[in-house]
Design a protein around this motif. Structure first.
Motif, PDB file in Angstrom:
ATOM      1  N   GLY A  29       0.785  -1.228   0.000  1.00  0.00           N
ATOM      2  CA  GLY A  29       0.000   0.000   0.000  1.00  0.00           C
ATOM      3  C   GLY A  29       0.817   1.278   0.000  1.00  0.00           C
ATOM      4  N   LEU A  30       2.121   1.171  -0.055  1.00  0.00           N
ATOM      5  CA  LEU A  30       2.971   2.360   0.034  1.00  0.00           C
ATOM      6  C   LEU A  30       2.807   3.277  -1.176  1.00  0.00           C
ATOM      7  CD1 LEU A  30       4.967   3.940   1.704  1.00  0.00           C
ATOM      8  CD2 LEU A  30       6.802   2.537   0.754  1.00  0.00           C
ATOM      9  N   ASN A  31       2.723   2.714  -2.376  1.00  0.00           N
ATOM     10  CA  ASN A  31       2.502   3.552  -3.557  1.00  0.00           C
ATOM     11  C   ASN A  31       1.208   4.349  -3.436  1.00  0.00           C
ATOM     12  OD1 ASN A  31       4.581   3.358  -5.652  1.00  0.00           O
ATOM     13  ND2 ASN A  31       4.156   1.172  -5.556  1.00  0.00           N
ATOM     14  N   GLN A  32       0.150   3.674  -3.029  1.00  0.00           N
ATOM     15  CA  GLN A  32      -1.133   4.358  -2.862  1.00  0.00           C
ATOM     16  C   GLN A  32      -1.030   5.455  -1.810  1.00  0.00           C
ATOM     17  OE1 GLN A  32      -0.570   1.090  -2.909  1.00  0.00           O
ATOM     18  NE2 GLN A  32      -2.043   0.083  -4.237  1.00  0.00           N
ATOM     19  N   TYR A  33      -0.311   5.174  -0.747  1.00  0.00           N
ATOM     20  CA  TYR A  33      -0.149   6.153   0.324  1.00  0.00           C
ATOM     21  C   TYR A  33       0.563   7.413  -0.157  1.00  0.00           C
ATOM     22  CZ  TYR A  33       1.433   8.547   4.442  1.00  0.00           C
ATOM     23  OH  TYR A  33       1.684   9.525   5.364  1.00  0.00           O
ATOM     24  N   ILE A  34       1.654   7.258  -0.924  1.00  0.00           N
ATOM     25  CA  ILE A  34       2.383   8.466  -1.325  1.00  0.00           C
ATOM     26  C   ILE A  34       1.540   9.334  -2.263  1.00  0.00           C
ATOM     27  CG2 ILE A  34       4.676   7.552  -0.887  1.00  0.00           C
ATOM     28  CD1 ILE A  34       5.064   7.139  -3.873  1.00  0.00           C
ATOM     29  N   TYR A  35       0.714   8.714  -3.120  1.00  0.00           N
ATOM     30  CA  TYR A  35      -0.154   9.519  -3.988  1.00  0.00           C
ATOM     31  C   TYR A  35      -1.257  10.199  -3.181  1.00  0.00           C
ATOM     32  CZ  TYR A  35       2.146   7.483  -8.028  1.00  0.00           C
ATOM     33  OH  TYR A  35       3.082   7.123  -8.956  1.00  0.00           O
ATOM     34  N   GLN A  36      -1.817   9.497  -2.208  1.00  0.00           N
ATOM     35  CA  GLN A  36      -2.853  10.100  -1.365  1.00  0.00           C
ATOM     36  C   GLN A  36      -2.274  11.238  -0.528  1.00  0.00           C
ATOM     37  OE1 GLN A  36      -4.553   7.621   1.685  1.00  0.00           O
ATOM     38  NE2 GLN A  36      -6.359   8.919   1.859  1.00  0.00           N
ATOM     39  N   GLN A  53       3.818   9.241 -18.422  1.00  0.00           N
ATOM     40  CA  GLN A  53       3.780   8.029 -19.227  1.00  0.00           C
ATOM     41  C   GLN A  53       4.037   6.749 -18.434  1.00  0.00           C
ATOM     42  OE1 GLN A  53       7.001   7.943 -22.124  1.00  0.00           O
ATOM     43  NE2 GLN A  53       7.890   9.675 -21.084  1.00  0.00           N
ATOM     44  N   ASP A  54       3.549   5.631 -18.993  1.00  0.00           N
ATOM     45  CA  ASP A  54       3.726   4.334 -18.349  1.00  0.00           C
ATOM     46  C   ASP A  54       4.911   3.554 -18.916  1.00  0.00           C
ATOM     47  OD1 ASP A  54       2.826   3.288 -20.801  1.00  0.00           O
ATOM     48  OD2 ASP A  54       0.774   3.157 -20.082  1.00  0.00           O
ATOM     49  N   LEU A  55       5.655   4.165 -19.822  1.00  0.00           N
ATOM     50  CA  LEU A  55       6.858   3.582 -20.413  1.00  0.00           C
ATOM     51  C   LEU A  55       6.591   2.235 -21.100  1.00  0.00           C
ATOM     52  CD1 LEU A  55       9.286   4.363 -17.459  1.00  0.00           C
ATOM     53  CD2 LEU A  55       8.947   5.708 -19.546  1.00  0.00           C
ATOM     54  N   GLY A  56       5.342   2.012 -21.494  1.00  0.00           N
ATOM     55  CA  GLY A  56       4.991   0.769 -22.173  1.00  0.00           C
ATOM     56  C   GLY A  56       4.826  -0.426 -21.247  1.00  0.00           C
ATOM     57  N   SER A  57       4.894  -0.208 -19.952  1.00  0.00           N
ATOM     58  CA  SER A  57       4.774  -1.290 -18.973  1.00  0.00           C
ATOM     59  C   SER A  57       3.300  -1.570 -18.668  1.00  0.00           C
ATOM     60  CB  SER A  57       5.495  -0.916 -17.680  1.00  0.00           C
ATOM     61  OG  SER A  57       5.143  -1.794 -16.636  1.00  0.00           O
ATOM     62  N   LEU A  58       2.863  -2.802 -18.914  1.00  0.00           N
ATOM     63  CA  LEU A  58       1.485  -3.181 -18.636  1.00  0.00           C
ATOM     64  C   LEU A  58       1.173  -3.043 -17.147  1.00  0.00           C
ATOM     65  CD1 LEU A  58      -1.197  -4.294 -19.657  1.00  0.00           C
ATOM     66  CD2 LEU A  58      -0.258  -6.590 -19.356  1.00  0.00           C
ATOM     67  N   ARG A  59       2.126  -3.378 -16.304  1.00  0.00           N
ATOM     68  CA  ARG A  59       1.942  -3.286 -14.853  1.00  0.00           C
ATOM     69  C   ARG A  59       1.685  -1.840 -14.415  1.00  0.00           C
ATOM     70  NH1 ARG A  59       6.292  -5.765 -10.628  1.00  0.00           N
ATOM     71  NH2 ARG A  59       5.381  -4.908  -8.769  1.00  0.00           N
ATOM     72  N   ILE A  60       2.473  -0.910 -14.945  1.00  0.00           N
ATOM     73  CA  ILE A  60       2.280   0.504 -14.602  1.00  0.00           C
ATOM     74  C   ILE A  60       0.955   1.009 -15.161  1.00  0.00           C
ATOM     75  CG2 ILE A  60       3.185   2.848 -14.913  1.00  0.00           C
ATOM     76  CD1 ILE A  60       6.000   1.630 -14.931  1.00  0.00           C
ATOM     77  N   ARG A  61       0.621   0.624 -16.392  1.00  0.00           N
ATOM     78  CA  ARG A  61      -0.650   1.039 -17.003  1.00  0.00           C
ATOM     79  C   ARG A  61      -1.838   0.558 -16.168  1.00  0.00           C
ATOM     80  NH1 ARG A  61      -3.125   2.822 -21.714  1.00  0.00           N
ATOM     81  NH2 ARG A  61      -1.119   3.444 -22.517  1.00  0.00           N
ATOM     82  N   GLN A  62      -1.808  -0.697 -15.732  1.00  0.00           N
ATOM     83  CA  GLN A  62      -2.895  -1.236 -14.912  1.00  0.00           C
ATOM     84  C   GLN A  62      -3.005  -0.490 -13.589  1.00  0.00           C
ATOM     85  OE1 GLN A  62      -1.718  -5.358 -14.823  1.00  0.00           O
ATOM     86  NE2 GLN A  62      -3.107  -5.902 -16.499  1.00  0.00           N
TER      87      GLN A  62
END
Length: 78
Positions: A29-36, A53-62
């Motif tokens: 949950g750390l990524n979500q926390y820093i954006y919040q 940009q998501d740099l073409g990464s499916l994981r980042i896009r999702q």
């Protein structure tokens, strides 16, 4: 006692551009926390958070889609 996440960005007109964000994967949950946390500290005049940009990464896009964006704009290079 050590940094687990950081985010680099800047204000531009009515949006905040997130240029780079990184968080330790072992802290759930750390990524979500820093954006919040960022969103809570922004000037109320900021209407959008542009995660660039998501740099073409499916994981980042999702991950970006999970935030239910108002819009996604395709980037073009000329």
């Amino acid at each position: 006692g050590e940094a687990c996440a950081f985010l680099i960005g800047e204000k531009m007109n009515d949006q905040y551009l997130v240029h780079f964000a990184k968080a330790c994967r072992n802290v759930k949950g750390l990524n979500q926390y820093i954006y919040q946390a960022l969103a809570q500290t922004l000037d109320p005049k900021i209407k959008y958070m542009n995660m660039e940009q998501d740099l073409g990464s499916l994981r980042i896009r999702q991950a970006k889609h999970s935030y239910h964006p108002d819009r996604m704009i395709q980037k073009w290079r000329v």
